[in-house]
Write a protein that holds these residues in place. Structure first.
Motif: not given
Length: 520
Positions: A330-338, A357-361
């Motif tokens: 199970i691959d995973y990607f997160d930009d922490f925008s939400k 937020g929009e700048n990440g974590l």
């Protein structure tokens, strides 16, 4: 963790549970193992309407006790947690063995679980409840079974008269027998009463020092008691499943002469502790097991097996399950925008501070977790994978270091302190390090200046325990440290975790723009 933060986390988790499904393809038999990949020990399952719900042990990682949902027993989605905001106020660690029990008459789901009481430092059974299996749950605290003993592995069942009983066991102490008991419990599940009744104890050679993990179900004229025995959780595990039966809930219980009925096969080892459920005319068992190769690094995964029956009404298993190579990838990607994805976990004793937020974590720094720092982690689901993270140092504190790591323990024993091997970047240096037993050792360090403010870090894991760490300015990768051996840091019973970390003073933050995991 304060009440306001717990309430905030609850709202965020109930609103952001997409993206954490455990999706697999059905085999010709309708399911493929592991149906619950990754660290999911002591699984429990219940059918409510046409939908199955499952949970599993959390050990020392919050949010506590996941609630998975499935319509077909093969595709499971994480929909909630019993305690999404972290540990209940009375408990501090050792969050084991959740047991789901649905009271159809009350329309209420009860969850028995185990935690260590802050007031007396004893492991004890507690209970929570919810009007919906997806929560929110109300904690009712410890069941006062006894002031002098530690209790674990709760299970409830009604006898032939409809009276409700709690099945439980005492925590094992060397030199004493291991016993599984039954005791009446009130319909609100708040109080046990009357005398405890011994059901079985460890009196057979194959059981060794421990019998535990009881699961009782009724079929025709008999109650059947599945139980686990042996060593459950470390590298030298030899867990097995046995069965006893009785025409009366309180006994006498007869153990099957062909015990154990479930033990190792070529692909899986140390099967134990789970739940039996009925589908049509067939009975199934959801339980945990390690992969024979590399399972120590991944933890105990949830398997599903059909129960077969002898001519004289004893259960047995085929247990020919193989590993579907795609099932756990199970691959995973997160930009922490939400809001923070509920796949992320943190230590139950950790004070978590972050923003998305929009700048990440923006992850607050700390020296918590045995000097590892502030952690967000996920269970490892394969032996070969790559993690990359992009850090923006221009948006980070001056004295903070952040990056990615593999999280384990100082040794493979129960309760061992944490250990971690990772790569972090600060304004001055990029370091590859290990922190174990509150001591830090640096393998390699290079100046951060040549890579600029926007730095990419990479951790490659091969064969479960061989680590390589690299850094990039976005154009090419430079290997900083290679062939680091993590085999001595496998944690007891739960496998490694991978994650992100922020180290330094608590009033500073590291900015992690994104993180990605790819399985080979």
């Amino acid at each position: 963790m304060n009440t306001e933060f717990k309430r905030l986390v609850l709202v965020l988790f109930l609103g952001m549970l997409a993206g954490c499904g455990l999706i697999t393809d059905k085999s010709s038999e309708g399911y493929q193992n592991p149906v619950l990949p990754g660290d999911n020990p002591n699984p429990s399952v219940v059918l409510i309407g046409d939908t199955y719900y499952a949970s599993a042990t959390s050990n020392e990682w919050s949010p506590l006790f996941p609630i998975y949902k499935s319509d077909d027993l093969n595709n499971w989605k994480l929909v909630s947690y019993v305690f999404p905001g972290g540990a209940p106020d009375w408990a501090q660690q050792n969050f084991f063995a959740p047991e789901l029990s649905y009271d159809e008459k009350q329309g209420k789901l009860y969850v028995y679980y185990t935690g260590r009481d802050k007031s007396n430092h004893k492991i004890t059974i507690a209970v929570a409840s919810a009007d919906s299996p997806e929560g929110p749950f109300t904690d009712h605290g410890p069941l006062m079974i006894s002031d002098n003993i530690e209790t674990i592995d709760a299970f409830e069942i009604r006898d032939d008269n409809g009276d409700l009983y709690l099945i439980w066991k005492e925590v094992y102490f060397p030199g004493k027998p291991s016993v599984i008991y039954a005791q009446p419990i009130t319909e609100d599940r708040r109080r046990v009463y009357g005398q405890k009744q011994e059901l079985i104890r460890n009196d057979q050679e194959w059981e060794e020092a421990i019998v535990e993990g009881p699961c009782i179900f009724k079929r025709d004229d008999f109650f059947y008691l599945f139980y686990s025995a042996g060593n459950c959780c470390d590298i030298a595990c030899n867990y097995k499943i046995g069965v006893a039966r009785s025409k009366n809930l309180l006994g006498p219980w007869e153990k099957y002469e062909a015990n154990p009925i479930l033990s190792d096969n070529e692909t899986w080892k140390c099967p134990g502790t789970g739940d039996v459920f009925k589908q049509g005319r067939n009975y199934f068992f959801l339980f945990h097991s390690y992969k024979t190769i590399g399972g120590d690094y991944i933890g105990r995964e949830g398997l599903l097996e059909k129960i077969y029956w002898t001519d004289d009404d004893w259960p047995y298993f085929m247990f020919k399950s193989k590993l579907d190579s795609e099932n756990h990838r199970i691959d995973y990607f997160d930009d922490f925008s939400k809001a923070l994805n509920p796949c992320w976990q943190w230590r139950a004793t950790q004070t978590l501070s972050y923003a998305t937020g929009e700048n990440g974590l923006m992850l607050a720094a700390s020296t918590e977790n045995d000097l590892l720092g502030n952690l967000l982690a996920q269970p490892v689901k394969s032996m070969d994978f790559e993690v990359t993270a992009t850090l923006d140092l221009s948006n980070s504190g001056q004295d903070v270091n952040g990056g990615i790591l593999l999280i384990g323990a100082t040794h493979n024993g129960f309760g061992a302190p944490m250990a971690g091997l990772g790569i972090t970047a600060g304004h001055d240096l990029i370091e590859v390090w290990i922190t174990s037993g509150n001591e830090k050792h640096i393998f390699e360090a290079v100046p951060a200046d040549p890579y600029g403010d926007l730095i990419k870090l990479r951790m490659n894991v091969k064969k479960g325990d061989r680590l390589q760490f690299s850094v990039s300015d976005g154009k090419k990768w430079d290997v900083i440290a290679d062939s680091i051996d993590a085999s001595g840091y496998v944690p007891w019973g739960m496998g490694f975790r991978w994650g992100v970390v922020s180290k330094g003073e608590t009033n500073e933050f590291i900015n992690i723009q994104n993180v990605e995991l790819r399985n080979y």
